[in-house]
Design a protein around this motif. Structure first.
Motif, PDB file in Angstrom:
ATOM      1  N   PHE A 128      28.519  51.091  27.182  1.00  0.00           N
ATOM      2  CA  PHE A 128      28.507  50.078  26.116  1.00  0.00           C
ATOM      3  C   PHE A 128      29.687  49.132  26.259  1.00  0.00           C
ATOM      4  N   GLN A 129      30.885  49.688  26.334  1.00  0.00           N
ATOM      5  CA  GLN A 129      32.082  48.851  26.439  1.00  0.00           C
ATOM      6  C   GLN A 129      32.110  48.083  27.755  1.00  0.00           C
ATOM      7  N   GLN A 130      31.717  48.727  28.829  1.00  0.00           N
ATOM      8  CA  GLN A 130      31.777  48.066  30.132  1.00  0.00           C
ATOM      9  C   GLN A 130      30.755  46.946  30.251  1.00  0.00           C
ATOM     10  N   THR A 131      29.630  47.092  29.583  1.00  0.00           N
ATOM     11  CA  THR A 131      28.645  46.002  29.565  1.00  0.00           C
ATOM     12  C   THR A 131      29.218  44.785  28.844  1.00  0.00           C
ATOM     13  N   ILE A 132      29.890  45.024  27.737  1.00  0.00           N
ATOM     14  CA  ILE A 132      30.507  43.926  26.989  1.00  0.00           C
ATOM     15  C   ILE A 132      31.583  43.248  27.837  1.00  0.00           C
ATOM     16  N   ILE A 133      32.428  44.054  28.490  1.00  0.00           N
ATOM     17  CA  ILE A 133      33.489  43.481  29.319  1.00  0.00           C
ATOM     18  C   ILE A 133      32.899  42.668  30.458  1.00  0.00           C
ATOM     19  N   ASP A 134      31.892  43.215  31.116  1.00  0.00           N
ATOM     20  CA  ASP A 134      31.314  42.506  32.258  1.00  0.00           C
ATOM     21  C   ASP A 134      30.630  41.217  31.817  1.00  0.00           C
ATOM     22  N   THR A 135      30.014  41.244  30.649  1.00  0.00           N
ATOM     23  CA  THR A 135      29.405  40.018  30.118  1.00  0.00           C
ATOM     24  C   THR A 135      30.466  38.946  29.931  1.00  0.00           C
ATOM     25  N   LEU A 136      31.610  39.322  29.357  1.00  0.00           N
ATOM     26  CA  LEU A 136      32.695  38.362  29.156  1.00  0.00           C
ATOM     27  C   LEU A 136      33.257  37.853  30.476  1.00  0.00           C
ATOM     28  N   ILE A 137      33.475  38.771  31.414  1.00  0.00           N
ATOM     29  CA  ILE A 137      34.050  38.390  32.715  1.00  0.00           C
ATOM     30  C   ILE A 137      33.118  37.440  33.454  1.00  0.00           C
ATOM     31  N   ARG A 138      31.844  37.751  33.509  1.00  0.00           N
ATOM     32  CA  ARG A 138      30.895  36.881  34.222  1.00  0.00           C
ATOM     33  C   ARG A 138      30.782  35.521  33.527  1.00  0.00           C
ATOM     34  N   TYR A 139      30.806  35.524  32.213  1.00  0.00           N
ATOM     35  CA  TYR A 139      30.731  34.282  31.437  1.00  0.00           C
ATOM     36  C   TYR A 139      31.936  33.389  31.749  1.00  0.00           C
ATOM     37  N   GLN A 140      33.121  33.968  31.770  1.00  0.00           N
ATOM     38  CA  GLN A 140      34.328  33.184  32.054  1.00  0.00           C
ATOM     39  C   GLN A 140      34.411  32.780  33.525  1.00  0.00           C
ATOM     40  N   ARG A 141      33.987  33.661  34.411  1.00  0.00           N
ATOM     41  CA  ARG A 141      33.997  33.337  35.843  1.00  0.00           C
ATOM     42  C   ARG A 141      33.108  32.137  36.124  1.00  0.00           C
ATOM     43  N   MET A 142      31.953  32.073  35.456  1.00  0.00           N
ATOM     44  CA  MET A 142      31.027  30.962  35.674  1.00  0.00           C
ATOM     45  C   MET A 142      31.545  29.660  35.076  1.00  0.00           C
ATOM     46  N   GLN A 143      32.593  29.757  34.256  1.00  0.00           N
ATOM     47  CA  GLN A 143      33.242  28.542  33.753  1.00  0.00           C
ATOM     48  C   GLN A 143      34.408  28.120  34.644  1.00  0.00           C
ATOM     49  N   GLY A 144      34.513  28.762  35.791  1.00  0.00           N
ATOM     50  CA  GLY A 144      35.506  28.367  36.778  1.00  0.00           C
ATOM     51  C   GLY A 144      36.871  28.984  36.600  1.00  0.00           C
ATOM     52  N   LYS A 145      37.044  29.886  35.627  1.00  0.00           N
ATOM     53  CA  LYS A 145      38.357  30.463  35.382  1.00  0.00           C
ATOM     54  C   LYS A 145      38.742  31.467  36.462  1.00  0.00           C
ATOM     55  N   ASN A 146      40.038  31.637  36.609  1.00  0.00           N
ATOM     56  CA  ASN A 146      40.586  32.602  37.564  1.00  0.00           C
ATOM     57  C   ASN A 146      40.528  33.983  36.901  1.00  0.00           C
TER      58      ASN A 146
ATOM     59  N   PRO B 272      28.130  27.077  37.880  1.00  0.00           N
ATOM     60  CA  PRO B 272      28.652  26.711  36.555  1.00  0.00           C
ATOM     61  C   PRO B 272      27.749  27.204  35.441  1.00  0.00           C
ATOM     62  N   PHE B 273      28.371  27.677  34.375  1.00  0.00           N
ATOM     63  CA  PHE B 273      27.597  28.125  33.222  1.00  0.00           C
ATOM     64  C   PHE B 273      27.048  26.900  32.497  1.00  0.00           C
ATOM     65  N   PRO B 274      25.814  26.976  31.978  1.00  0.00           N
ATOM     66  CA  PRO B 274      25.224  25.803  31.292  1.00  0.00           C
ATOM     67  C   PRO B 274      26.114  25.288  30.162  1.00  0.00           C
ATOM     68  N   VAL B 275      26.141  23.973  30.023  1.00  0.00           N
ATOM     69  CA  VAL B 275      26.973  23.318  29.010  1.00  0.00           C
ATOM     70  C   VAL B 275      26.074  22.539  28.065  1.00  0.00           C
ATOM     71  N   HIS B 276      26.369  22.623  26.784  1.00  0.00           N
ATOM     72  CA  HIS B 276      25.612  21.869  25.792  1.00  0.00           C
ATOM     73  C   HIS B 276      26.007  20.405  25.832  1.00  0.00           C
ATOM     74  N   ASP B 277      24.996  19.531  25.820  1.00  0.00           N
ATOM     75  CA  ASP B 277      25.235  18.081  25.800  1.00  0.00           C
ATOM     76  C   ASP B 277      24.896  17.552  24.412  1.00  0.00           C
ATOM     77  N   PRO B 278      25.903  17.256  23.588  1.00  0.00           N
ATOM     78  CA  PRO B 278      25.620  16.812  22.208  1.00  0.00           C
ATOM     79  C   PRO B 278      24.866  15.484  22.147  1.00  0.00           C
TER      80      PRO B 278
END
Length: 952
Positions: free
Chosen positions: A54-72, A781-787
């Motif tokens: 449970f916890q590792q799924t949450i962590i991996d979701t966050l890590i992949r989400y941030q990685r796809m935004q180009g973060k180190n 890149p993670f999808p970005v909302h275009d207002p």
């Protein structure tokens, strides 16, 4: 793509490819923000359970989400040496396999055995994590007892000692007589038990009497054996019965020790019991605190094994040996096991006429969760850390908002505990762990340093002076408290430490806020400073997860036989193997039989494979703000179906786009209404999805992803494209193919953090159509909302069409009209907007609703007898003629009504049964109420249908 979605074929090969190609490593792009999460290090005592997954799924979701935004990004992994738990596992192992004890091996050889176990266990854990898709930089994996962490632990201990924050002295601790070590509060299990309350007469000394003329006080206790260690009797100074006795003395039964009568309004409630409380400072935590307030001596009557001593140890309030009271114990009780001594003391008091009364009493008994025996408060020599100075800074960090708690309710829990914090007993009487860096000479003087050679040099001790190292080890939480910075290389000023500390988020269970979270904050802020010299927090955000329980809300445990191995959910397991796993090593045959029966009832055919992505989606969807979360096999099955739906939808897109002109080259493209609508819907979905993840509402994010993918993309958009694919011109086909490919590719990127395997597998097939050169979706890149991207006309028109189609489909289903039968529908009182929509999108409506014609009726035309539905801007009529046999349908509805009313009656009777309500689990009662609501709604709908048929 294969016709059938089979996660086993794609998951492990993909993970091996990801790891081999180094996709999980930080990108070291100094122009981008850094993002780091420390894995809560699992114990090396076995395999991971559902809580870890449970916890590792949450962590991996966050890590992949941030990685796809180009973060180190860095997900720092590691395991915990878990002192007491690991030592127990290995001791049991050598006892079972070799018939030996750790004493047979000796300390050094036994520790070698533990290191061998560590290698084996860590391999199991890391294998599980890889199977669960954890995108960890395995090249940086750490262990809380590796050389680097051990050096950090010594550095912290020595510095805290030199700052007079660590000291050694007598300390009342939770003591496990079986394991013969102090244990933390977290390792104490409180069990409800039926016991007794014994009432004893304590004679008053020196001829003193109570206000009632009695020459004794009556005190009550659930632990009669501890009277041998009593050093006082407390009363409330406001109690008129006893206030005159304060300063007088009472006589302890059997041993005839004179003890003072003291007044204490903080501890003694004069409305409870007899109003007199026996005080045993060396064997009760509350008594210890009272004894400190009143400077009472402390008498230890027990050995470390929990037996009565031949002579008690007497100490003053400061824990120094004292002769102020005698430590004499009657020979009849020498070496008796504590519970045998209880019986003997009660019997002797009864013989002497000092047993006043015995009453049945419900009580809570502390047990060691490892040793399984009743815990004793024990006065022992322990190393302790003065926490107040550290806690002050750590408390301010949270109060000033430098650290955020999510959900915010846990901030109050943290602050409350920090304000009342006590000194931390950091020593354990074990062999496995960080041995305390302290040495003693023959005179008992203590020397603290990083090593014996440093100690000799610092204190100028010659080689002729014999030194022995302290036998104790440090509490496991001590090294865990250094995790965020020591795992990055501290005390060295490494690049990793400068780049990733403070870390971004810590994901943990609320049950270890005090034991891990608070201690990381205290120790990090004490030892790490920023470039301005200010204390550095270990992380900016604390995300607290709920605790996973079984489907009935019970805590998962091996003794209950309800533990779920996450890989069993992924790979499946036969009933035979599941029974063997759940009852392995069970010493109680009756308990094993009970667990077998429960398991057969729960999983009669074993557990079928669902794949990692389905498990991850389920865990993400369950990640609400609730403190306790019940596991749900039905949701797991549902998300397995979701993955299958995505797979089949992707196959549909590829079938109609591969080797086709998809508009990525030159050529006119025309976007249909459905193309325009889905692009708007996806843009809004991206916004909602990102907001949910940014707010740590993983359950909402999962729901948003599910709703868009299943309902909007698969059920509506792909269905709407069929009319274009069938009759569209080249420009329309090119536009729809272009939209399908782009839409699917973007959707895969959106879903990747939660379901990484299936999205990568499909993305590799869709990538050539988009002409993208990248190798993996996780670095896209993670999808970005275009207002600015809006298309109000497309959204409004398409939603109207969906409503019309849904209304027709609902009427079909309710009246059992087969989908193969084309219908003719009428629109009455249609507005100009409705007429325009029908004219412009007639083919969409006819195809999706399975219609032959749509005709307009004048507003004043009653029309034929029809099923009628109000829609926005018109009345929708479906003529009944020729659609059904009135008698057959009436009979069917009548039978269905009898069945439904029978179900309603059955459930009402059940819910009216007080015995059922009081005994059944709340989850079962809730399901029955849910069924009742469902049947009541069905009955109302059925009555409406009968009314329509009767008017035909």
């Amino acid at each position: 793509m294969n016709k059938t979605y089979n996660p086993k074929d794609i998951e492990q090969p993909l993970y091996e490819q990801w790891e081999h190609r180094g996709y999980f490593k930080p990108n070291n792009n100094i122009g981008k923000d850094s993002y780091c999460i420390m894995l809560p290090p699992p114990n090396i005592t076995g395999s991971l359970h559902m809580g870890h997954a449970f916890q590792q799924t949450i962590i991996d979701t966050l890590i992949r989400y941030q990685r796809m935004q180009g973060k180190n990004t860095l997900w720092q992994a590691g395991t915990d040496h878990a002192g007491i738990a690991t030592q127990m596992v290995v001791e049991r192992k050598i006892a079972y396999e070799e018939g030996k004890t750790r004493q047979d091996y000796g300390r050094a050889a036994f520790i070698d055995k533990v290191w061998k176990w560590k290698v084996q266990s860590t391999g199991i854990i890391t294998h599980q994590m890889r199977r669960l898709g954890a995108s960890i930089d395995w090249t940086k994996e750490r262990f809380t007892a590796d050389d680097g962490l051990s050096n950090a632990v010594r550095e912290v201990f020595v510095n805290l000692y030199r700052q007079d924050l660590i000291y050694r002295g007598k300390r009342l601790v939770n003591w496990d007589p079986k394991l013969r070590t102090a244990i933390s509060d977290l390792e104490v299990e409180h069990r409800e038990s039926k016991g007794s309350m014994w009432y004893f007469r304590y004679r008053l000394a020196d001829g003193v009497h109570t206000s009632d003329g009695l020459d004794y006080l009556v005190v009550a206790t659930t632990r009669p054996e501890t009277m041998l260690g009593d050093t006082g009797v407390a009363v409330n100074p406001n109690d008129p019965r006893y206030c005159s006795l304060i300063g007088k003395y009472a006589i302890i039964p059997i041993i005839n020790r004179r003890i003072p009568i003291i007044g204490d309004d903080k501890y003694v409630d004069m409305t409870k019991g007899t109003g007199c409380v026996k005080i045993t400072p060396a064997h009760d935590f509350n008594d210890y605190a009272l004894g400190q307030r009143h400077s009472l001596p402390m008498i230890n009557i027990l050995t470390f094994e929990g037996d009565i001593r031949q002579a008690a140890e007497v100490f003053d309030t400061n824990g120094q040996p004292s002769n102020v009271l005698s430590g004499e114990i009657p020979e009849a009780f020498w070496s008796l096991e504590r519970f045998a001594a209880r019986k003997a003391i009660v019997a002797e008091c009864n013989r002497l006429g000092l047993l006043f009364e015995v009453k049945a009493h419900a009580l809570t008994v502390p047990y060691g969760d490892r040793g399984g025996v009743v815990i004793e408060p024990m006065l022992t020599d322990q190393w302790s850390l003065r926490t107040a100075p550290l806690a002050k800074v750590a408390l301010e960090a949270v109060q000033q908002g430098k650290i955020q708690f999510i959900p915010e309710q846990y901030k109050n829990m943290y602050c409350s505990w920090m304000q009342e914090i006590q000194d931390w007993c950091i020593s354990r009487q074990l062999w496995w762990g960080h041995r305390i860096p302290a040495w003693y000479d023959n005179e008992g003087r203590v020397y603290v340093g990083h090593s014996e050679s440093e100690v000799r040099q610092q204190y100028q001790l010659s080689d002729y002076i014999s030194l022995r190292q302290d036998d104790d080890v440090l509490d496991t939480w001590f090294s865990s408290g250094l995790w965020t910075f020591a795992s990055l290389g501290w005390p060295e000023n490494t690049d990793a430490l400068r780049t990733f500390h403070p870390t971004s988020v810590v994901v943990s269970g609320f049950d270890i806020i005090f034991f891990w979270i608070a201690r990381m904050v205290m120790l990090s802020m004490h030892f790490l400073k920023d470039h301005n010299g200010k204390p550095q927090v270990p992380f900016n955000t604390v995300y607290m997860t709920g605790l996973i329980r079984d489907e009935t809300g019970k805590k998962m445990s091996k003794s209950k036989g309800n533990v779920i191995d996450p890989l069993d959910m992924v790979d499946g397991i036969s009933l035979h193997d599941l029974l063997e796993k759940r009852t392995h090593d069970m010493m109680q045959p009756q308990l094993a039989d009970k667990i077998r029966q429960q398991t057969k009832k729960q999983f009669p055919n074993g557990i079928k494979p669902h794949g990692t992505d389905a498990l991850r989606f389920t865990l993400t969807a369950l990640a609400s703000n609730s403190r306790y979360i019940n596991w749900d096999m039905h949701r797991l099955e549902g998300y397995r179906n979701f993955c299958n739906k995505l797979w089949n939808a992707s196959r549909f897109v590829l079938i109609h786009t591969e080797d086709q002109d998809c508009g990525f080259e030159e050529g006119e493209k025309f976007l249909s209404l459905s193309d325009r609508w889905i692009l708007v819907e996806f843009n809004q979905t991206v916004k909602a999805f990102r907001e949910a993840l940014d707010d740590y509402r993983f359950d909402l994010a999962a729901g948003i992803l599910y709703e868009f993918t299943w309902n909007q993309f698969c059920d509506w958009y792909l269905e709407l494209t069929k009319s274009v694919i069938r009759v569209g011109c080249d420009a329309e086909l090119r536009g729809t193919r272009h939209t399908m490919v782009n839409m699917l590719e973007a959707l895969l990127r959106l879903a990747h953090p939660i379901i990484p395997f299936i999205t990568e597998a499909i993305w590799k097939r869709i990538k050539p159509l988009t002409k993208k050169p990248a190798e993996t979706i996780m670095l896209q890149p993670f999808p970005v909302h275009d207002p600015a991207f809006v298309d109000a006309d497309a959204s409004i028109d398409l939603e109207w069409i969906k409503h019309v189609i849904s209304a027709i489909r609902t009427l079909r289903a309710e009246m059992h009209i087969p989908p193969s039968k084309l219908l003719s529908v009428l629109l009455r009182k249609a507005s100009p907007v409705v007429m325009r929509r029908v004219k412009e999108h007639l083919s969409f409506i006819l195809t999706l609703a399975r219609l032959e014609t749509i005709s307009l009726l004048p507003s004043d035309d009653i029309g034929p007898v029809s099923f009628t539905q109000l829609i926005d801007g018109a009345e929708l009529l479906i003529p009944m003629a020729g659609l059904m046999n009135q008698n057959v349908e009436s009979n069917r509805l009548a039978k269905e009504r009898v069945r439904i009313e029978g179900e309603i009656s059955r459930i009402v009777d059940k819910l009216s049964n007080k015995r059922f309500i009081s005994r059944a689990p709340q989850t079962v009662v809730a399901k029955e109420r849910e069924k009742l609501n469902h049947y009541q709604k069905a009955r109302l709908k059925l009555l409406e249908q009968q009314a329509i048929i009767s008017n035909f």
